[in-house]
Every structure is written in structure tokens, then in C-alpha cells.
Enzyme design. Structure first.
Site, PDB file in Angstrom:
ATOM      1  N   LEU A 185      18.741  11.403 -19.459  1.00 57.44           N
ATOM      2  CA  LEU A 185      18.645  11.346 -21.050  1.00 57.44           C
ATOM      3  C   LEU A 185      17.466  12.343 -21.226  1.00 57.44           C
ATOM      4  CD1 LEU A 185      19.183  10.132 -23.597  1.00 57.44           C
ATOM      5  CD2 LEU A 185      17.748   8.183 -23.315  1.00 57.44           C
TER       6      LEU A 185
ATOM      7  N   ILE B 281     -13.552  16.970 -21.370  1.00 53.16           N
ATOM      8  CA  ILE B 281     -13.304  15.643 -20.902  1.00 53.16           C
ATOM      9  C   ILE B 281     -12.878  15.828 -19.475  1.00 53.16           C
ATOM     10  CG2 ILE B 281     -11.992  13.620 -21.292  1.00 53.16           C
ATOM     11  CD1 ILE B 281     -14.107  13.998 -23.531  1.00 53.16           C
ATOM     12  N   GLY B 282     -12.474  17.080 -18.781  1.00 52.65           N
ATOM     13  CA  GLY B 282     -12.256  16.949 -17.494  1.00 52.65           C
ATOM     14  C   GLY B 282     -11.077  17.962 -17.099  1.00 52.65           C
ATOM     15  N   SER B 283      -9.827  17.754 -17.787  1.00 53.58           N
ATOM     16  CA  SER B 283      -8.918  18.796 -17.480  1.00 53.58           C
ATOM     17  C   SER B 283      -8.886  19.881 -18.459  1.00 53.58           C
ATOM     18  CB  SER B 283      -7.468  18.253 -17.360  1.00 53.58           C
ATOM     19  OG  SER B 283      -7.083  17.597 -18.718  1.00 53.58           O
TER      20      SER B 283
ATOM     21  N   HIS C 119      -4.054  16.304 -29.307  1.00 46.26           N
ATOM     22  CA  HIS C 119      -2.844  15.753 -29.245  1.00 46.26           C
ATOM     23  C   HIS C 119      -1.904  16.852 -29.663  1.00 46.26           C
ATOM     24  CE1 HIS C 119      -5.313  12.009 -28.726  1.00 46.26           C
ATOM     25  NE2 HIS C 119      -4.387  11.814 -27.536  1.00 46.26           N
TER      26      HIS C 119
HETATM   27  N1  GLN Z   1     -10.497  13.608 -17.071  1.00 42.18           N
HETATM   28  C1  GLN Z   1      -9.071  13.231 -17.609  1.00 42.18           C
HETATM   29  C2  GLN Z   1      -8.649  14.515 -18.169  1.00 42.18           C
HETATM   30  O1  GLN Z   1      -9.550  15.395 -18.743  1.00 42.18           O
HETATM   31  C3  GLN Z   1      -9.264  12.194 -18.503  1.00 42.18           C
HETATM   32  C4  GLN Z   1      -7.961  12.128 -19.124  1.00 42.18           C
HETATM   33  C5  GLN Z   1      -7.400  10.716 -19.920  1.00 42.18           C
HETATM   34  O2  GLN Z   1      -8.415  10.088 -20.417  1.00 42.18           O
HETATM   35  N2  GLN Z   1      -6.158  10.347 -19.880  1.00 42.18           N
HETATM   36  O3  GLN Z   1      -7.683  14.958 -18.307  1.00 42.18           O
HETATM   37 ZN    ZN Z   2      -8.729  10.396 -22.772  1.00 42.67          ZN
END
Ligand code: GLN
Ligand code: ZN
Length: 775
Positions: A31, A453-455, A716
Site C-alpha cells: 500500500l 535539536i540534533g539531526s 514540519h
Molecule cells: N535529536 C533528535 C533529532 O534531532 C530528536 C528527534 C525527535 O525529537 N523526534 O532528530
Molecule cells: Zn522533536
């Protein structure tokens, strides 16, 4: 107790047992492939329809082969192209006015329009997506207002029933119930303030009556109506919810022309809603006997009771003896008992076939969807014809369970001793004021310190390198070099942009949980164990089967390398214990708290190693903290206690001058603000851009002495926020939180973004920070 009204209800419903739903995505994710090809324009709506029809055909044939009755309504038809709540929206005409252009003259929406409502287009936002009860499945939130004109706008559900019937199957359509639909809905943008979707219950009920008649006319003997809202404590007044339950199920069971009604209530116990449902004339009620226990003293005479004794939400082989005992205990309430799964099987992968790499021992402990149906058949037969007729299957299950309990990996002395040696002091750092001073000395960061945040974007090149490495086409050294090159580029980019606290970008992580699961003992990873997360997106949860231990450092060499490239601090990056549990299939043979603390101890060792390698700032992500919150208020306190404790066990060994960050990816803070306080992180980043810093006044009012990074950029979507916009958000944040406690960061990680928008958005974020710092 009223008499059975509907003569068409068979005396023994679903005699061979049933399931509440079957995975929709397809064994080979057919799917997903069909949908994504349609979205790309590589195939037509007719192609997509054909793929879906053949998937449904294969599924019902398989379900019958596995033992569910072909013509006795035991096979559920719960197909959905994207989401079952979205299906209810388009079926009932609950399409937001911004999407009116997608509707044909008769109100219907085609597959292209349906996809657009799910995914948005231009500046038209899709329906909001949020987690379905305490699962990792996401549904689309209906928007209901006075302008919503409920009408039966789609024949799809009935058509799918007819399709199966023409193929020789009498299936049981599965639909979302009116209470769940309206209580999960939010008021539309056009609605006046204070408007509540549930105010439209009468209007919607009329459409359900019409739908039931259409099912009956098509020959459906049963319909399953899912009402999980009845097991959850919500903001709505419980007495009102129960009164509405009476109203709905009196009305639907009183309808002239209808199939027999099976109301299912997965994810927890019905409690006070059970006698309410029992007092209506619905023919069957489904109980989750994994999360809930056999109820006491409810009169279920005249009802079929669908006993959810096989866990639909986890993957462990069922203790069949216990399941039989529960079903038997249920008989005392007077109903006719049949066996089922506790929830739909959409939460587990299709099959263990192809997972032989896990080893015969572990495989024997597991049951994915197809194997669970086998268990249902065994249970049904044991009940109908005696345990002697399935003694082989019963003893095989006993053997597997005994082997699991006796396996050294599920009960490791070293892990048990380490945990037993933990003392209350291990959960506590120094006072925040002491840490704050030590960290200020060490890092000397400006007000409104900037970070991410990291990535960073997971580029096609990164994925290619990982795939080649997995296939053996790229050797370890080649993979290591590729990841290091990526890390170096990400560090350089952040230095050029002028961020204050850097990250290494997480290029080497396929997934923030699986990465750790592959490096920790006690876990295993499937090859094809995909579970639908939302729409065409699937995740492959790891299996946490044993005691957890860390054989060697997991992140240190990457962190050390990244830090060697910059004089600015580079954050070490870990996933927290609650999130590791939430996004894995977790062993069910000990309290979650114990498992979480085992993970916590492994992370604690990792943090000590990161510190020893010179890493001064360490972030422990807990985006799933809110997701596991129990549905019943009475259970929430103890959950928050153990979840917060496992985080503290992970982090509280950190030195005073090590700055601990955490990241939580949602904005419903009110509910768990005490828990956030309890995490005692020096810095907490949260999602806040979409809600325009809505949570900050509450945080201010609550009193929060530590530092906080409310997201200023909604990652997002690919949209780049303007300098002006970010400046405004920062000003708003400063209205509630003093500048020295405030950090500047995006809402979440950037792995799903591209570099074009990432660079520009970060530039804007830094420009705005400058402007606000000097204002
Ligand atoms: N450190 C992670 C990132 O930046 C946090 C991801 C998340 O909060 N889902 O991707
Ligand atoms: Zn997050």
C-alpha cells in the site's frame, strides 16, 4: 436487561474467534508503494484502486486460511488508504471548508482530494495529525463546526463489503464510532469560541443510521463500531460521555434496518461504560483483557462478549492457558464469550516469516499478526472442542514461554546487581543554582544562546552510504569516512552560520531508537517488521526482549570527532529511556519501570564516557514522554514517577559543569509540566512555533527556574520562516521568560528537511536572535 431485538444476529457470533483489525499496509508494504507512486503521478487513481483491491483480496484469503470464518463475519474489513478517522471524515461529509473545492457536486471526494486533505497543499494545511490513544499510530483530527453538513458522502465502506461478498466472503465492516469521532474532533476555524464538536451528535447519529441501513441492504450481518474513547479519561465530563453512550447505542440498536452491532473498546478497560453499553441493545461488546481485567458483577446476559485475550499491541507469544482462564472467567457474567485480540493488529507487523535471522529461540517467543490469528484459532478450538483437541499447540506455547523465562538473557545477574546497587542519591544532581554557576563559568554562553535539536538533513548520499555498508558493498572504513565527512561538513556549516552550541548532525543514525537498539544487549531488530505510523509512513520497532546492557560506548567516537573540529561546545546526543521503550516492542514479563531503569543505567555509563571524552553538553531526547501517558488519570501519577526516575537515573551522574539538555517534541505541556520540572534538565527544548509560544505563559505562571528553548521554526514543512516572524516569536517568548533562561532553536530535528530551507531558516533564526539581543 432487554431481550435481543435483532433476529438476524447468529446465536454464537464469531465462533472461531476474531480479530479487531488486520494490518493495512501489506506484507511487502504494497500500500505504501502504491500510494507514493500515485502521489508522485507515476500511477493513476485506477492503479491505486486496483492495488488496494488486490491487497484486500489477499488479506481476506490469508485470514480465512489462518482460521477465521469465511462467511460468519469473523473477518474484519478495516482497510484504509491513509487513516480510518480520515475515512470517517470523508464518509460523513466532515471536510473543512478550505477543501470545499475538492468535493464533487454530490459532496464526495476522490482519491486525489482525499490525499490532499491528509497532506495539505500550498497554504492549505492538512488536517492536524496526532497520536491515537497510547499508540504510536497517528490519526487525522476531524474539524467540526456549525458549517459541517453531515451527509453520507461515500459508498466506499459498503463497496468494500460487497467486493468481499462477491469474492465469497461475508466480512465485518469496521468503522470509527460516533463518540470517538466527535470527542477526538476539534472545533473548526469557522466555529465560534466555546463550540464543541460533540454538540453535533444528533446530526451525526442520523448519518450512522443511514450507513447501517446501507450495510444491511448490502447483506452485512455484523458491523464493528470502535469506541476507544470510552476507555480514556478525557477533559469531557464523564457523566456526559456516559449519557451520550446511552443515547448513541440506544439509537443505533433501535434502528429498523441494521446489521448486528459489535462495539469494540480497545486500549484499556471500559469500567463504568461497560454497564452503560450492556444496558443498550447492541449485540456484542469487545473488552481489552490485556490492559483491563475481567470485570466484576456486570450483567452481560444476552450479549456476545468478545474477549480480547491476545495482545494486539505487542508481539509476544500468548500465554494460552491464561487466555483460556480469562475467557472462562468472563462466562460468569452471563454472555456468550468468544475470543479475540485486545486491539486491532495494525500495531504489529504482518508475519514472522522471513525473520528467521532472529534465531529459533527468539522467534518462538513471538507472535506477529498472522501468528496471533493462529493463536486465536487454537483458543477458539480449545473452547469449542476441548483442550485435548489442541494439546500440541498448547504445549508448544508452554514450552516457548518457559524457555523465555529461563533464558539467561532475560535475567542477567550483572544487570540485576547493578540495578540493585542504585541508591536514591543516584537520582539526584546538585542544586540547580550550583550547576548553573559551574556551567556559566565553563561555557560563557550569551543570552538567547542558539542551537539546533540534533539531526541535520539525512541526504540521499547518507542513505546510500548506509545501504551500501549494510549490503557489504562499502567496508567499515569507507562508511566511517563517509560519516565523518558529513559530520565535518555539518560542523563547518554551523560555525559559518554562527550558532553558539553545535551538534554533530546524527548522520550515522538510521533512527533515533534503532541506532541504540543495535548497540545495546537485550534488543534485536527485525528485517521486515514494519508497522504503520501514519499514512504511508511505517516504522520498524526494535524488540526489547532481555535485560539491557551496554557492551561498549555507543556515541563517543562520533561526538569526540565532532568536538575535535570546533572550539565551540558540540552536544552529545542520546535517546532517553522512555522513548527507547515507547518506540520498541518491550518485554511484558516485568514492570516497564524496571526495563526503563536498565536502559537508564546504560545511558548513565554512556554519559560518563562522553564526559571523559571532553563533551560538556549532553542532550537526552524524550519526545515520547507524553505518548506513554496512561489513558486513565488514576494510572498517570505512577507512570510519571517511573518515567521521570529513569531519566534521572540516566542523567543525574553528570558533573555539575556538564550541561544536560532534553528535547520533548510536542506542546501539550500543561498536562505534564510537573514531570518536566522533575526531569531536572538544565535546558529543555520544546515545540512552540505552530502554537506561537502558547505554552510559555503557563510555564511562567508555574514558575520554572531552569532554561528553556521554545522552538521558533516549525520544521514540519519546508516553509522558511521570515526574520520578522522569528523576531516576533522571540519577543513573545521574552514576555514570559527572562532572556538569560531562553534558548533559540527550531521545533525539532532537521533530518526530514532539505539543505536549501535549512540554511536559509537557520540564517533567519540567527538574524532574529541578533535583533532581539540588541533590542
Ligand atoms: N535529536 C533528535 C533529532 O534531532 C530528536 C528527534 C525527535 O525529537 N523526534 O532528530
Ligand atoms: Zn522533536
Amino acid at each position: 436487561m432487554s431481550e435481543l431485538k435483532n433476529a438476524s444476529a447468529p446465536a454464537t457470533a464469531f465462533p472461531g474467534g476474531t480479530i479487531l483489525g488486520y494490518p493495512r499496509i501489506g506484507r511487502m508494504r504494497e500500500l505504501k508503494k502504491a500510494l507514493e507512486s500515485f502521489w508522485k503521478g507515476a500511477s493513476t487513481a485506477a492503479d491505486l484502486e486496483a492495488s488496494a483491491a488486490s491487497l484486500r483480496g489477499e488479506n481476506r484469503t490469508r485470514l480465512a486460511a489462518l482460521g477465521l470464518g469465511r462467511t460468519d463475519s469473523s473477518i474484519p474489513s478495516n482497510f484504509s488508504f491513509y487513516d480510518h478517522v480520515l475515512d470517517a471524515c470523508v464518509t460523513f461529509g466532515a471536510v473543512p471548508t478550505r477543501f470545499n473545492n475538492l468535493r464533487a457536486a454530490d459532496g464526495s471526494v476522490d482519491l486525489a482530494g482525499y490525499s490532499t486533505i491528509a497532506r495539505g497543499v500550498g497554504d492549505k494545511a492538512p488536517l492536524e495529525m496526532t497520536k491515537w490513544f497510547d499508540t504510536n499510530y497517528h490519526y487525522l483530527v476531524p474539524e467540526i463546526g456549525p458549517e459541517t453538513e453531515f451527509q453520507l458522502n461515500s459508498t466506499r465502506w459498503v463497496d468494500e463489503f460487497v467486493e468481499a461478498k462477491n469474492d465469497g466472503f461475508v466480512t465485518r465492516p469496521v468503522i470509527t464510532g460516533p463518540l470517538t469521532f466527535l470527542y477526538l474532533a476539534k472545533a473548526s476555524d469557522d466555529a465560534p469560541s466555546g463550540y464543541q464538536p460533540i454538540d453535533r451528535l444528533d446530526d451525526l447519529l442520523a448519518i450512522y443510521v443511514e450507513l447501517l441501513a446501507a450495510f444491511a441492504d448490502a447483506g452485512a450481518e455484523w458491523v464493528q463500531i470502535d469506541e476507544p474513547i470510552l476507555v480514556a479519561d478525557t477533559d469531557a465530563d464523564r457523566a456526559e460521555v456516559l449519557a451520550n453512550a446511552t443515547k448513541v447505542y440506544d439509537a443505533l440498536s433501535g434502528a429498523q434496518n441494521r446489521p448486528a452491532l459489535f462495539v469494540a473498546a480497545p486500549y484499556a478497560s471500559l469500567d463504568d461504560a461497560l454497564p452503560v453499553l450492556a444496558a443498550t441493545d447492541v449485540e456484542a461488546i469487545g473488552l481489552d483483557l490485556i490492559r483491563g481485567s475481567v470485570p466484576a458483577s456486570v450483567d452481560l446476559r444476552g450479549k456476545t462478549v468478545v474477549a480480547g485475550v491476545v495482545d494486539g499491541h505487542n508481539i509476544w507469544r500468548t500465554n494460552l492457558d491464561e487466555a483460556l482462564a480469562k475467557a472462562e472467567a468472563l462466562e460468569s457474567l452471563g454472555g456468550t464469550v468468544t475470543v479475540s485480540t485486545s486491539t486491532s493488529l495494525v500495531h504489529v507487523p504482518h508475519t514472522l516469516q522471513g525473520e528467521e535471522h532472529l534465531g529459533a529461540e527468539l522467534v518462538a517467543w513471538l507472535a506477529f499478526a498472522d501468528e496471533k490469528i493462529g493463536e486465536i484459532s487454537t483458543l477458539a478450538q480449545a473452547r469449542a472442542a476441548g483442550e485435548g483437541t489442541v494439546s500440541g499447540a498448547l504445549s508448544e506455547a508452554r514450552t516457548a514461554l518457559a524457555s523465555r523465562a529461563a533464558h539467561p538473557g532475560t535475567n542477567r545477574a550483572d544487570v540485576r546487581e547493578a540495578l540493585a546497587g542504585v541508591s536514591p542519591a543516584d537520582f539526584q544532581r546538585s542544586a540547580y543554582s550550583v550547576r548553573e554557576a559551574a556551567q556559566a563559568d565553563r561555557f560563557n554562553l550569551p543570552e538567547l544562546a542558539t542551537t539546533t535539536i540534533g539531526s541535520f538533513p539525512q541526504t540521499p548520499e547518507i542513505r546510500k552510504a548506509r545501504a551500501a555498508w549494510a549490503k557489504g558493498e562499502l567496508d567499515d572504513a569507507g562508511y566511517e569516512a563517509a560519516m565523518k565527512a558529513e559530520i565535518a561538513a555539518v560542523v563547518k556549516l554551523q560555525e559559518d552560520l554562527g550558532l553558539d552550541v553545535l551538534v554533530h548532525g546524527e548522520a550515522e543514525r538510521n533512527d533515533m531508537v534503532q541506532y541504540f537498539a543495535e548497540l545495546l544487549e537485550g534488543f534485536d531488530v527485525t528485517k521486515n517488521g514494519w508497522v504503520q505510523s501514519y499514512g504511508s509512513r511505517c516504522t520498524r520497532p526494535s524488540i526489547l526482549w532481555g535485560d539491557v546492557a551496554r557492551p561498549e560506548p555507543m556515541t563517543v567516537r562520533w561526538a569526540e570527532y565532532a568536538q575535535s573540529l570546533s572550539s565551540k561546545p558540540v552536544k552529545g546526543m542520546l535517546t532517553g529511556p522512555v522513548t527507547i521503550l515507547a518506540w520498541s516492542f518491550v518485554r511484558d514479563d516485568q514492570p516497564l519501570a524496571t526495563t526503563a531503569n536498565q536502559v537508564g543505567l546504560a545511558l548513565r555509563q554512556e554519559i560518563a564516557d562522553l564526559e571523559a571524552a571532553g563533551i560538556g553538553i549532553i542532550q537526552v531526547d524524550e519526545p515520547a514522554l507524553r505518548e506513554l501517558l496512561p489513558l486513565k488519570k488514576a494510572d498517570q501519577r505512577s507512570y510519571l514517577d517511573w518515567s521521570v526516575n529513569s531519566f534521572l537515573l540516566s542523567t543525574a551522574g553528570a558533573k555539575d559543569d556538564t550541561q544536560v539538555h532534553t528535547h520533548l517534541c510536542y506542546s501539550e505541556f500543561g498536562e505534564i509540566i510537573d514531570a518536566i520540572d522533575g526531569l531536572d534538565a538544565d535546558v529543555t527544548s520544546i515545540e512552540a512555533a505552530r502554537s506561537r509560544m502558547e505554552v510559555l505563559p503557563a510555564i511562567k505562571q508555574h514558575g520554572y527556574e531552569r532554561q528553556i528553548g521554545p522552538g521558533v521554526w516549525d520544521i514540519h514543512s519546508p516553509r522558511v520562516p521570515s526574520i520578522q516572524e522569528v523576531t516576533e516569536l522571540l519577543q513573545l517568548a521574552k514576555d514570559s521568560i527572562p532572556g538569560k533562561q531562553l534558548w533559540v532553536n527550531p521545533d525539532c530535528g532537521l533530518k526530514t528537511r532539505g539543505y536549501a530551507e535549512t540554511n536559509e531558516s537557520l540564517e533567519h533564526m540567527l538574524e532574529a536572535t541578533k535583533a532581539v539581543r540588541s533590542a
